[in-house]
Design a protein around this motif. Structure first.
Motif, mmCIF file in Angstrom:
data_model
loop_
_atom_site.group_PDB
_atom_site.id
_atom_site.type_symbol
_atom_site.label_atom_id
_atom_site.label_comp_id
_atom_site.label_asym_id
_atom_site.label_seq_id
_atom_site.Cartn_x
_atom_site.Cartn_y
_atom_site.Cartn_z
ATOM 1 N N ALA A 94 48.009 38.697 53.987
ATOM 2 C CA ALA A 94 47.765 37.436 53.293
ATOM 3 C C ALA A 94 46.722 37.677 52.210
ATOM 4 O O ALA A 94 45.736 38.378 52.435
ATOM 5 N N TYR A 95 46.955 37.120 51.033
ATOM 6 C CA TYR A 95 46.080 37.374 49.897
ATOM 7 C C TYR A 95 45.595 36.055 49.285
ATOM 8 O O TYR A 95 46.328 35.063 49.261
ATOM 9 N N VAL A 96 44.364 36.094 48.777
ATOM 10 C CA VAL A 96 43.840 34.985 47.991
ATOM 11 C C VAL A 96 43.134 35.588 46.788
ATOM 12 O O VAL A 96 42.435 36.609 46.903
ATOM 13 N N ALA A 97 43.362 35.005 45.623
ATOM 14 C CA ALA A 97 42.779 35.539 44.394
ATOM 15 C C ALA A 97 41.323 35.129 44.251
ATOM 16 O O ALA A 97 40.935 34.010 44.611
ATOM 17 N N GLU A 98 40.512 36.032 43.746
ATOM 18 C CA GLU A 98 39.110 35.737 43.501
ATOM 19 C C GLU A 98 38.991 34.594 42.490
ATOM 20 O O GLU A 98 39.711 34.543 41.495
ATOM 21 N N GLY A 99 38.116 33.672 42.762
ATOM 22 C CA GLY A 99 37.875 32.575 41.835
ATOM 23 C C GLY A 99 38.942 31.497 41.840
ATOM 24 O O GLY A 99 38.956 30.633 40.955
ATOM 25 N N GLN A 122 40.901 39.341 49.793
ATOM 26 C CA GLN A 122 40.542 38.797 48.490
ATOM 27 C C GLN A 122 40.770 39.866 47.433
ATOM 28 O O GLN A 122 40.253 40.986 47.531
ATOM 29 N N VAL A 123 41.576 39.528 46.423
ATOM 30 C CA VAL A 123 41.910 40.460 45.354
ATOM 31 C C VAL A 123 41.764 39.737 44.013
ATOM 32 O O VAL A 123 41.637 38.517 43.968
#
Length: 320
Positions: A94-99, A122-123
């Motif tokens: 599972a990924y969430v973008a920084e900012g 976090q990527v």
């Protein structure tokens, strides 16, 4: 006097050689054909514009291909990701973008992930763009693991051991993954022991199918058969009654044969229905009576009706 002219080129050296064009003038006067289009002249700016447009078109086609391939294994976007988590879809990463902007839906995703011990990596947004093939992810995405298909033999064995409650659904070229997921959901709801799909010319258990199954794909085995008709023949030899759903079927659902034993219900494709060879492998073709103003039922709807009728003929209780 002839031959004594001082005009340049009027005389040539050598015996019996006289001045003349030798055809050069005639060749020069001959037409050179139609003038090439500006876009075909390599020195013209229109040629460069044409080549640039071709390159852009090839790039867009390549991007479309990449999106199609990647999209099968990814769930992207805040609402789809949250719905996938609620449905119990398996998650590889599972990924969430920084900012990423933290709206209510993203907070719901973060809370669900924390409550269920699902790590969120976090990527950067650029990294998430590359990973998902530039799908519109809204800063969050789930990568699904490869689906683990069961063996048709195992599904048939489980259903056969269930005796009078044995029930398996086979799909003949269902190509819409949403229909596949909905059928898997109905099969689980009505107590089937499994669903069998062919390896070719069929939807597979992609993210769209998982979503449509509303988590049922985690509770009922889906088997993939190299040859569907061979699998149907195997079930028939084991003692299954094989019935196919067909609009022109000559047996009403109320007259379903073999309801008191292991039953294999075969559902045809959305547009073509059952293939000729599959029909020949069925013990009976069942029809669902509908209004003459409607041409046919959606494959998943027809499957739900058929499985409900099976349950009613067996006493109204689905096997759990």
């Amino acid at each position: 006097m002839a031959g004594n002219s001082t005009r340049r080129g009027a005389t040539t050296k050598g015996k019996n050689n006289t001045a003349g064009s030798g055809g050069r003038v005639r060749r020069g006067l001959q037409g050179r054909g139609p003038t090439p289009k500006a876009e075909d002249r390599t020195y013209h700016k229109a040629y460069k514009s044409k080549k640039d447009a071709e390159k852009r078109g090839q790039g867009q086609q390549k991007k479309k291909s990449t999106r199609s391939a990647v999209g099968a294994d990814w769930v992207v976007g805040r609402n789809p990701v949250y719905e996938a988590l609620l449905a119990g879809m398996p998650v590889k990463k599972a990924y969430v973008a920084e900012g990423a902007d933290r709206d209510d839906r993203l907070r719901d995703i973060l809370k669900f992930a924390a409550d269920n011990s699902i790590p969120l990596m976090q990527v950067t947004r650029a990294e998430l763009d590359r990973a998902t093939g530039d799908l519109v992810h809204q800063g969050v995405a789930l990568q699904l693991p490869p689906f683990e298909y069961a063996e048709p033999e195992d599904v048939f064995a489980d259903a056969f051991n269930a005796g009078g409650a044995g029930l398996v659904v086979a799909l003949d070229s269902i190509t819409d993954p949403r229909n596949l997921g909905a059928i898997v959901r109905s099969a689980a709801a009505f107590g089937a022991q499994g669903v069998v799909i062919p390896a070719r010319r069929s939807a597979s258990m992609t993210a769209a199918a998982w979503k449509s199954s509303a988590g049922a794909a985690a509770r009922i085995p889906v088997a993939m058969a190299t040859n569907l008709n061979r699998a149907i023949t195997q079930a028939s030899k084991m003692g299954f009654t094989v019935v196919g759903l067909a609009g022109e079927g000559d047996v009403p659902m109320s007259g379903l044969p073999g309801a008191d034993g292991p039953l294999l219900v075969v559902v045809g494709s959305e547009g073509e229905g059952l293939s000729r060879l599959t029909r020949e492998h069925c013990d009976a073709l069942l029809s669902i009576p509908i209004s003459s103003s409607v041409e046919s039922l959606n494959a998943s709807v027809a499957t739900s009706i058929a499985l409900y009728e099976v349950t009613q003929l067996r006493g109204g209780t689905a096997q759990r």
